[in-house]
Design an enzyme around this catalytic site. Structure first.
Site, PDB file in Angstrom:
ATOM      1  CD  GLU A  90      -5.097  18.259   1.435  1.00 61.26           C
ATOM      2  OE1 GLU A  90      -4.343  17.459   2.031  1.00 61.26           O
ATOM      3  OE2 GLU A  90      -5.980  18.911   2.017  1.00 61.26           O
ATOM      4  CG  HIS A  93      -0.700  17.880   4.441  1.00 61.33           C
ATOM      5  ND1 HIS A  93      -0.248  18.384   5.638  1.00 61.33           N
ATOM      6  CD2 HIS A  93      -1.993  18.294   4.333  1.00 61.33           C
ATOM      7  CE1 HIS A  93      -1.212  19.064   6.228  1.00 61.33           C
ATOM      8  NE2 HIS A  93      -2.281  19.032   5.454  1.00 61.33           N
ATOM      9  CD  GLU A 146      -4.185  20.681   8.441  1.00 57.99           C
ATOM     10  OE1 GLU A 146      -4.536  21.319   7.421  1.00 57.99           O
ATOM     11  OE2 GLU A 146      -3.972  19.450   8.436  1.00 57.99           O
TER      12      GLU A 146
END
Length: 248
Positions: A90, A93, A146
């Site tokens: 995460e 990202h 991803e």
């Protein structure tokens, strides 16, 4: 413009609507996320939250107001290294500014539909084609991000830990309606192996990690600092997390 406005409100809206419990700065999980963020080179501590769903995601218009959310079921069942791998994913990202990228891509797609509403018969066909082309592009972008986020999670832990976390998440129940609605944000999303998937399949993600397709392109692989190390985290004056929430 509307896309940027929406991104600016994303964190506050998610806390209100997604059943998220924001963690205080001294919480062990928040401390862990902050140490991993520092290891990744981020100068800002993200907000950290816990939700009841067996998934994870990151949102925010930029790293200075990012929110990393992880599901309580994952905290109850995964090892510390596997949780670190998911947090690292995460944070990948966040570091890659994927939230802004995906948000603006979706806003551009919506604008194609909106501004072509006046179309007549011939233009309606053009709108249909443009809409589907843009949808396929957004989905392809979602799948690509991803792989990169997996690589960052593996760089902060190990590819074995990242693969183990992926395998355990894919053994959990089918996606809930909530997870399907926000599939593009989630650690585990729609992965049918088709052009209409938001995520690569488990086998595709494992293969990319095992072959280090993206991992070897990560410039630095620094182990996460141990919690409690004074130099592990940025100075408070550089940390948006330390600012009152109502200033964001």
């Amino acid at each position: 413009v509307w896309g940027l406005i929406g991104l600016g409100r994303q964190r506050e809206d998610a806390v209100k609507e997604h059943g998220i419990t924001l963690l205080k700065e001294g919480d062990p999980l928040a401390e862990r996320a902050h140490a991993l963020a520092a290891s990744l080179g981020l100068r800002t501590r993200p907000w950290v939250g816990v939700m009841p769903h067996a998934n994870a995601y990151a949102i925010g218009s930029n790293p200075d107001n990012a929110l990393v959310v992880i599901g309580q079921p994952l905290l109850d069942t995964l090892t510390q290294a596997e949780v670190d791998a998911i947090i690292g994913h995460e944070l990948g990202h966040v570091a890659n500014n994927d939230m802004r990228r995906m948000g603006l891509a979706r806003s551009f797609q919506n604008s194609l539909v909106w501004y072509l509403r006046f179309s007549k018969t011939a233009q309606e066909w053009a709108r249909w084609i443009l809409t589907w082309v843009s949808e396929l592009y957004v989905l392809r972008l979602s799948r690509s991000r991803e792989y990169w986020a997996d690589a960052v999670g593996a760089a902060l832990t190990s590819k074995e830990d990242m693969i183990a976390a992926l395998e355990k998440l894919h053994q959990t129940p089918d996606l809930s309606d909530f997870e399907r609605q926000y599939a593009r944000l989630m650690f585990r999303g729609i992965a049918s192996g088709s052009l209409f998937s938001t995520h690569p399949t488990l086998e595709e993600r494992k293969s990319a990690l095992q072959q280090e397709t993206y991992l070897r392109q990560i410039p630095a692989r620094r182990a996460a600092p141990s919690i409690g190390t004074p130099t592990a985290l940025p100075d408070a004056k550089d940390i948006a997390y330390a600012l009152p929430t109502d200033t964001k």
